[in-house]
Design a protein around this motif. Structure first.
Motif, PDB file in Angstrom:
ATOM      1  N   ILE B  29       0.843  -1.193   0.000  1.00  0.00           N
ATOM      2  CA  ILE B  29       0.000   0.000   0.000  1.00  0.00           C
ATOM      3  C   ILE B  29       0.880   1.245   0.000  1.00  0.00           C
ATOM      4  O   ILE B  29       1.866   1.316   0.720  1.00  0.00           O
ATOM      5  CB  ILE B  29      -0.923   0.034   1.247  1.00  0.00           C
ATOM      6  CG1 ILE B  29      -1.747  -1.245   1.345  1.00  0.00           C
ATOM      7  CG2 ILE B  29      -1.825   1.252   1.214  1.00  0.00           C
ATOM      8  CD1 ILE B  29      -2.663  -1.300   2.539  1.00  0.00           C
ATOM      9  N   GLU B  30       0.491   2.209  -0.826  1.00  0.00           N
ATOM     10  CA  GLU B  30       1.139   3.521  -0.765  1.00  0.00           C
ATOM     11  C   GLU B  30       0.056   4.561  -0.622  1.00  0.00           C
ATOM     12  O   GLU B  30      -1.014   4.426  -1.217  1.00  0.00           O
ATOM     13  CB  GLU B  30       1.912   3.793  -2.061  1.00  0.00           C
ATOM     14  CG  GLU B  30       3.217   3.045  -2.148  1.00  0.00           C
ATOM     15  CD  GLU B  30       3.900   3.318  -3.468  1.00  0.00           C
ATOM     16  OE1 GLU B  30       4.011   4.497  -3.824  1.00  0.00           O
ATOM     17  OE2 GLU B  30       4.283   2.342  -4.126  1.00  0.00           O
ATOM     18  N   ILE B  31       0.340   5.611   0.127  1.00  0.00           N
ATOM     19  CA  ILE B  31      -0.686   6.651   0.260  1.00  0.00           C
ATOM     20  C   ILE B  31      -0.153   7.971  -0.244  1.00  0.00           C
ATOM     21  O   ILE B  31       1.048   8.177  -0.389  1.00  0.00           O
ATOM     22  CB  ILE B  31      -1.212   6.795   1.704  1.00  0.00           C
ATOM     23  CG1 ILE B  31      -0.054   6.824   2.683  1.00  0.00           C
ATOM     24  CG2 ILE B  31      -2.184   5.723   2.024  1.00  0.00           C
ATOM     25  CD1 ILE B  31      -0.525   7.084   4.083  1.00  0.00           C
ATOM     26  N   CYS B  41      -4.712   6.519  -2.399  1.00  0.00           N
ATOM     27  CA  CYS B  41      -4.053   5.275  -2.023  1.00  0.00           C
ATOM     28  C   CYS B  41      -3.852   4.427  -3.268  1.00  0.00           C
ATOM     29  O   CYS B  41      -4.729   4.338  -4.127  1.00  0.00           O
ATOM     30  CB  CYS B  41      -4.923   4.528  -1.014  1.00  0.00           C
ATOM     31  SG  CYS B  41      -4.306   2.897  -0.606  1.00  0.00           S
ATOM     32  N   ALA B 141      -8.160  -0.341   0.053  1.00  0.00           N
ATOM     33  CA  ALA B 141      -7.488   0.872  -0.418  1.00  0.00           C
ATOM     34  C   ALA B 141      -8.291   2.112  -0.029  1.00  0.00           C
ATOM     35  O   ALA B 141      -7.728   3.110   0.424  1.00  0.00           O
ATOM     36  CB  ALA B 141      -7.303   0.801  -1.931  1.00  0.00           C
ATOM     37  N   VAL B 144      -7.831   3.256   3.596  1.00  0.00           N
ATOM     38  CA  VAL B 144      -6.589   3.992   3.828  1.00  0.00           C
ATOM     39  C   VAL B 144      -6.679   5.390   3.214  1.00  0.00           C
ATOM     40  O   VAL B 144      -6.242   6.378   3.807  1.00  0.00           O
ATOM     41  CB  VAL B 144      -5.397   3.203   3.245  1.00  0.00           C
ATOM     42  CG1 VAL B 144      -4.120   3.993   3.415  1.00  0.00           C
ATOM     43  CG2 VAL B 144      -5.266   1.863   3.936  1.00  0.00           C
ATOM     44  N   ALA B 145      -7.283   5.469   2.021  1.00  0.00           N
ATOM     45  CA  ALA B 145      -7.399   6.769   1.359  1.00  0.00           C
ATOM     46  C   ALA B 145      -8.286   7.713   2.166  1.00  0.00           C
ATOM     47  O   ALA B 145      -8.014   8.912   2.259  1.00  0.00           O
ATOM     48  CB  ALA B 145      -7.959   6.589  -0.051  1.00  0.00           C
ATOM     49  N   ASP B 148      -6.258   8.936   4.897  1.00  0.00           N
ATOM     50  CA  ASP B 148      -5.291   9.886   4.332  1.00  0.00           C
ATOM     51  C   ASP B 148      -5.952  11.252   4.116  1.00  0.00           C
ATOM     52  O   ASP B 148      -5.327  12.296   4.279  1.00  0.00           O
ATOM     53  CB  ASP B 148      -4.749   9.331   3.012  1.00  0.00           C
ATOM     54  CG  ASP B 148      -3.686  10.217   2.402  1.00  0.00           C
ATOM     55  OD1 ASP B 148      -2.900  10.790   3.182  1.00  0.00           O
ATOM     56  OD2 ASP B 148      -3.636  10.339   1.172  1.00  0.00           O
ATOM     57  N   GLN B 227      -2.344  -1.859   6.783  1.00  0.00           N
ATOM     58  CA  GLN B 227      -2.959  -0.533   6.639  1.00  0.00           C
ATOM     59  C   GLN B 227      -2.449   0.421   7.709  1.00  0.00           C
ATOM     60  O   GLN B 227      -2.079   1.566   7.429  1.00  0.00           O
ATOM     61  CB  GLN B 227      -4.489  -0.641   6.759  1.00  0.00           C
ATOM     62  CG  GLN B 227      -5.157  -1.302   5.574  1.00  0.00           C
ATOM     63  CD  GLN B 227      -6.646  -1.508   5.808  1.00  0.00           C
ATOM     64  OE1 GLN B 227      -7.067  -1.881   6.908  1.00  0.00           O
ATOM     65  NE2 GLN B 227      -7.447  -1.277   4.787  1.00  0.00           N
TER      66      GLN B 227
END
Lengths: 263, 472
Positions: B29-31, B41, B141, B144-145, B148, B227
Motif C-alpha cells: 500500500i502507498e498513500i 491510495c 485501499a 486507507v485513502a 489519508d 494498513q
C-alpha cells in the motif's frame, strides 16, 4: 428508498421489538400471508405472482433462442431483470434501473444461477450455435416491503412452471424447463439487536441493515447479500443463516414442492 | 482464459501460487499518490492494482442530493477497460453499480458523516489491473485513502474474501480459484470485527461459512496491520523530517518508478535501479565526450570498419592463444600476450578513434535501459489516464447544475444505458421487434462477452455462464 419516517414510529417499532412484538402482531420468525399463483400470463412461457402481505410481485419468464457464450458453448443463458414499476410506490420513478433494482435483480439471479436451479445444459439446441436464453423479468407491482423474498419466490415458481417452446422452433415437443434445485431467498432485518424475517415496509425503513440468504434444499447456502448501512456481528450472521435456511425449508415445502408434483 | 487446472490445491496442501489455505496474497500500500485528491491510495494485492482517490467533504452537487443532517457518501467503483483479459466496456456496468452500492454501505457504519451536513464525500476507485478480489482490494485501499484524507472514522474497514476450492475453505481467492472454485464469500469488517459487507455466491454449508469467517478474521487482522503500518509511517513522521524528505525526493519520477514496479519483482528493484543509475552516469560521460568530438553521424560508417578490425584482432588473439597454450602449456603467458596484443590494439585504435570506441559500448547498453524506460512510462500513462478521467464526475455534475434540470441526470444515465428502454419497450409493446432483438443480441454478446452487451440491463459479465466474478 429513503422515505421519511416519523421518529415516533421508529420508537414505536423499537419499543415493540424490545417486548418481542411486531407492528402487525407477528412473531420474529413469521411471514405475512403469502399467496402464490402460477401460469397467470398465458403469453409468457412461465409466470407467477406472489402476494406477500400487501407486496405484489409478478414474474414472467420468456424463452428465446440465441448464441451461447464462447466459454460455455453447451449451456443456456439466464438473464434476470427487475423493474421497480412506478405504480408500486410513490418513491419509484420511471427510467433506467436504480442501484436498488440492479442489486435485487442480481441477488435473485445469483440464487438461481449458483444453486444450479436450472439445468442449463439441457437448454442447448446446437453446441456453440444455438441455445435457449431464459429471460426472467421481475415486475414489482406493489411495494409493501420484502421485495427480494417475494421476487425470489415468484422467480423460482415461474421457472418451475415454464414450458420450453420447442415446437415454435420446430425442434420437437414442448417440454417443461428442466429444474434441478429450488432455491429460496429469505431476508432478515436487524432492528436493535434482534433479527426478524419478512420485514414490512415500515420495518425496512427503520431497520439498521438487512441480510438476504438464498438457500438450497440440502440446507446449503447459494447466495448472500448484506444491504443497508449498519453492521452485523459474526454471531448475527450465523444466526441469520440458520433462521433463513429454516424458513426457506418451510416455504419450499408449503408452496413450491406442490409445483413439482403437478408436473 | 486458461483451462481449468487439474488441481487447485496440491497434495501437500499448497495452492497454485504456493500459498497455504490461510494465507493472503502479498499486499503493498502507498498513500498520498495523487496530488489533487484530498486522500489517495495505491494498493497492490497479488496481481490486483487499485488506485483510490477521496475528495471531500465538499459541497454536494446536485443540490437535491444534499442531506440536511449528514454528509452523502458516494462510492464509485470503476474498472479500467484494460484491467481484464478481454477489454471491458468503459462506464458503469450492473456489476460495478452493485459493487459500488455494497462497498458504500460497508463504509457507512464507520464514517462520521453526521459531522459534515450538506456535503459529499466522494470515493473514486479505479481498478487498473484485476485478478480476483477487486472489491475487497478496493475497500482496503479506500479505507486507507479515507484516513489519508482526514475523514473522521470510527475505525478502519478491512476486507477479505474466503472461498471453497477443491472442497477446502481457503482465504483470499486468486483468479483461477475464483473461476473454478465452488464459492466466493467477500466480507468487510471493522477493527472490532463487526461485519459491514457480506456477499456470497456458490455452494457452502453453514458449517463451512463458520469456518470461513474464522479465516477471514485472521486475514483481515493481517491486512489491518499493513494498513495501520502505512498510515503510521506517513503520519507519525515529525514534520521537519518530512520536509527534509520532500526536498530529497522532490523528483517525482522516482516515485513513479517505485509504484511502477510490480510487487512480485520488488526484490529486483534495487538491482534494476542500480543498473539504471550506472547506465545513466555512463551515458552522461559518453555524451559529453561525443559532444566534444562533434557530430555522431560521422562515426557510423567508421564504426563498422572498427568492428571488423576488432573481430579480426580477436580471431587472431584466439588462435594465438590456443597455439601457444598447446605448445608451451603455460596459459598465463598466453593470456598475457593476448592481453598485450589487445592492449596494443586498443591503444592503437584509441589513439586514432578515441571518441569512437566508446559510443559503440553505449549502443550496447541502450536497449537495456530502454526496457526499463518503457516499464516506467507504462505505469506513468496508467496514472495519467486515471488522473485525466478523474474530474469527469465533477464535470457531469457541473453540467447538471448549469442546466438546472433534473432530467439532465436521467438523460445522462439513459444515454449510457439505452438498452433499458429498448428492452422494456420491446418486451411490452413490440413482439416483432423482440424477435429481431433475440437474433441480434447474442451475436453482439459473443463479441463483447465480458463487456456490457446490448443487454447491459439484463445481463452482465459476472452473471454469465461460469462462476460469479469471472471478469475480475
Amino acid at each position: 428508498m429513503s422515505e421519511i419516517i416519523a421518529t415516533l414510529k421508529k420508537d414505536y417499532i423499537y419499543n415493540l421489538m424490545v417486548k418481542g412484538k411486531r407492528q402487525d402482531g407477528r412473531g420474529f420468525k413469521d411471514f405475512r400471508d403469502l399467496k402464490l399463483e402460477t401460469n397467470i400470463i398465458s403469453k409468457a412461457e412461465g409466470s407467477a405472482k406472489v402476494t406477500l402481505g400487501d407486496t405484489q410481485v409478478l414474474v414472467g419468464v420468456k424463452l428465446q433462442t440465441g448464441t451461447p457464450f464462447p466459454d460455455s458453448q453447451d449451456e443456456g443463458v439466464i438473464i434476470t431483470n427487475l423493474e421497480l414499476n412506478p405504480i408500486a410506490s410513490p418513491e419509484f420513478e420511471p427510467g433506467p434501473p436504480r442501484e436498488e433494482a440492479i442489486e435485487m435483480a442480481r441477488v435473485v439471479d445469483r440464487g438461481i444461477r449458483e444453486s444450479g436451479a436450472i439445468d442449463i445444459k439441457k437448454l442447448c439446441i446446437t453446441v456453440g450455435e444455438s441455445v435457449w436464453i431464459v429471460f426472467i423479468d421481475v415486475h414489482i407491482l406493489n411495494d409493501d416491503g420484502n421485495l427480494i423474498d417475494a421476487s425470489c419466490l415468484a422467480a423460482i415458481a415461474a421457472l418451475m412452471t415454464t414450458i420450453v417452446p420447442n415446437e415454435q422452433q420446430g425442434i420437437g415437443m414442448n417440454v417443461p424447463l428442466a429444474m434441478k434445485e429450488i432455491p429460496v431467498g429469505v431476508t432478515l432485518v436487524k432492528i436493535g439487536s434482534k433479527l426478524m424475517v419478512d420485514p414490512s415496509r415500515d420495518e425496512e425503513a427503520v431497520c439498521e441493515t438487512k441480510l438476504t440468504v438464498v438457500s438450497s434444499s440440502d440446507g446449503s447456502v447459494a447466495g448472500m447479500q448484506k444491504m443497508g448501512s449498519a453492521s452485523f456481528t459474526e454471531a448475527e450472521v450465523l444466526e441469520a443463516i440458520d433462521m433463513a435456511c429454516e424458513k426457506a425449508a418451510e416455504l419450499r415445502e408449503l408452496y413450491l414442492e406442490a409445483l413439482v408434483k403437478q408436473e | 482464459m486458461s483451462d481449468k487446472p487439474e488441481k487447485l490445491i496440491t497434495d501437500d496442501g499448497l495452492r497454485l501460487d504456493g500459498r497455504r489455505a490461510d494465507e493472503i496474497r502479498p499486499m503493498k500500500i502507498e498513500i498520498g499518490v495523487l496530488s489533487r485528491a484530498d486522500g489517495s491510495c495505491y494498493l497492490e494485492w497479488g496481481r490486483n492494482k487499485i488506485l483510490v482517490g477521496v475528495f471531500g467533504p465538499r459541497e454536494a452537487h446536485p443540490r437535491r442530493s444534499q442531506r440536511a443532517d449528514t454528509a452523502v457518501i458516494r462510492y464509485k467503483y470503476n474498472m479500467a477497460s484494460f484491467s481484464v483479459e478481454d477489454r471491458s466496456r468503459p462506464g458503469p456496468s450492473r456489476r460495478s453499480i452493485e459493487i459500488s452500492k455494497v462497498s458504500r454501505e460497508a463504509f457507512e457504519p464507520v464514517i462520521m458523516a453526521e459531522l459534515f451536513p450538506k456535503t459529499a464525500i466522494d470515493i473514486f476507485v479505479e481498478v487498473l489491473q484485476a485478478d480476483a478480489g477487486t472489491r475487497t482490494a478496493a475497500i482496503n485501499a479506500s479505507s486507507v485513502a479515507l484516513a489519508d484524507a482526514g475523514i473522521p472514522m470510527k475505525g478502519l474497514i478491512t476486507s477479505c474474501a474466503f472461498g471453497k476450492v477443491d472442497g477446502k475453505i481457503v482465504l483470499d481467492l486468486n483468479k483461477d480459484e475464483d473461476n473454478y472454485g465452488d464459492a466466493d464469500f467477500p466480507v468487510a469488517m471493522t477493527q472490532d470485527g463487526e461485519i459491514t459487507l457480506v456477499q456470497m455466491d456458490g455452494h457452502l454449508t453453514p458449517e463451512e461459512i463458520k469456518e470461513g469467517l474464522e479465516l477471514v478474521k485472521k486475514g483481515c487482522k493481517e491486512i489491518l496491520e499493513i494498513q495501520q503500518a502505512v498510515l503510521r509511517k506517513k503520519f507519525e513522521t515529525p514534520m521537519e523530517e518530512l520536509a527534509e524528505e520532500a526536498a530529497e525526493t522532490s523528483n517525482t519520477e522516482n516515485e513513479v518508478v517505485e509504484t511502477g514496479v510490480p510487487l512480485e519483482y520488488a526484490s529486483e528493484v534495487a538491482v534494476v535501479e542500480e543498473v539504471l543509475k550506472e547506465t545513466k552516469e555512463f551515458e552522461d560521460a559518453v555524451s559529453e565526450e561525443i559532444s566534444e568530438a562533434g557530430a555522431v553521424t560521422e562515426v557510423v560508417p567508421e564504426l563498422d570498419e572498427l568492428e571488423e578490425i576488432i573481430k579480426e584482432a580477436e580471431a587472431g588473439i584466439e588462435e594465438e592463444t590456443i597455439e601457444e597454450a598447446i605448445e608451451s602449456e603455460i596459459e598465463e603467458e598466453a593470456e598475457k600476450e593476448a592481453e598485450e596484443e589487445e592492449a596494443d590494439f586498443e591503444a592503437s585504435f584509441e589513439a586514432s578513434f578515441e571518441e569512437v570506441s566508446e559510443p559503440d559500448e553505449v549502443e550496447e547498453l541502450e536497449p537495456e535501459e530502454a526496457d526499463f524506460g518503457e516499464e516506467e512510462t507504462g505505469f506513468e500513462s496508467e496514472i495519467e489516464g486515471f488522473v485525466e478521467e478523474e474530474p469527469q464526475p465533477a464535470e457531469e455534475l457541473q453540467v447538471e447544475e448549469e442546466a438546472g434540470i433534473e432530467e439532465a441526470a436521467s438523460e445522462e444515465t439513459l444515454e449510457s444505458e439505452p438498452e433499458v428502454e429498448s428492452e422494456a419497450e420491446s418486451s411490452e409493446e413490440a413482439p416483432a421487434e423482440e424477435q429481431v432483438e433475440a437474433e441480434e443480441e447474442p451475436v453482439e454478446e459473443l463479441e463483447e462477452e465480458k463487456c456490457e452487451g446490448p443487454w447491459k440491463v439484463v445481463k452482465d459479465p459476472s452473471e454469465s455462464g461460469s462462476r460469479g466474478e469471472k471478469d475480475e
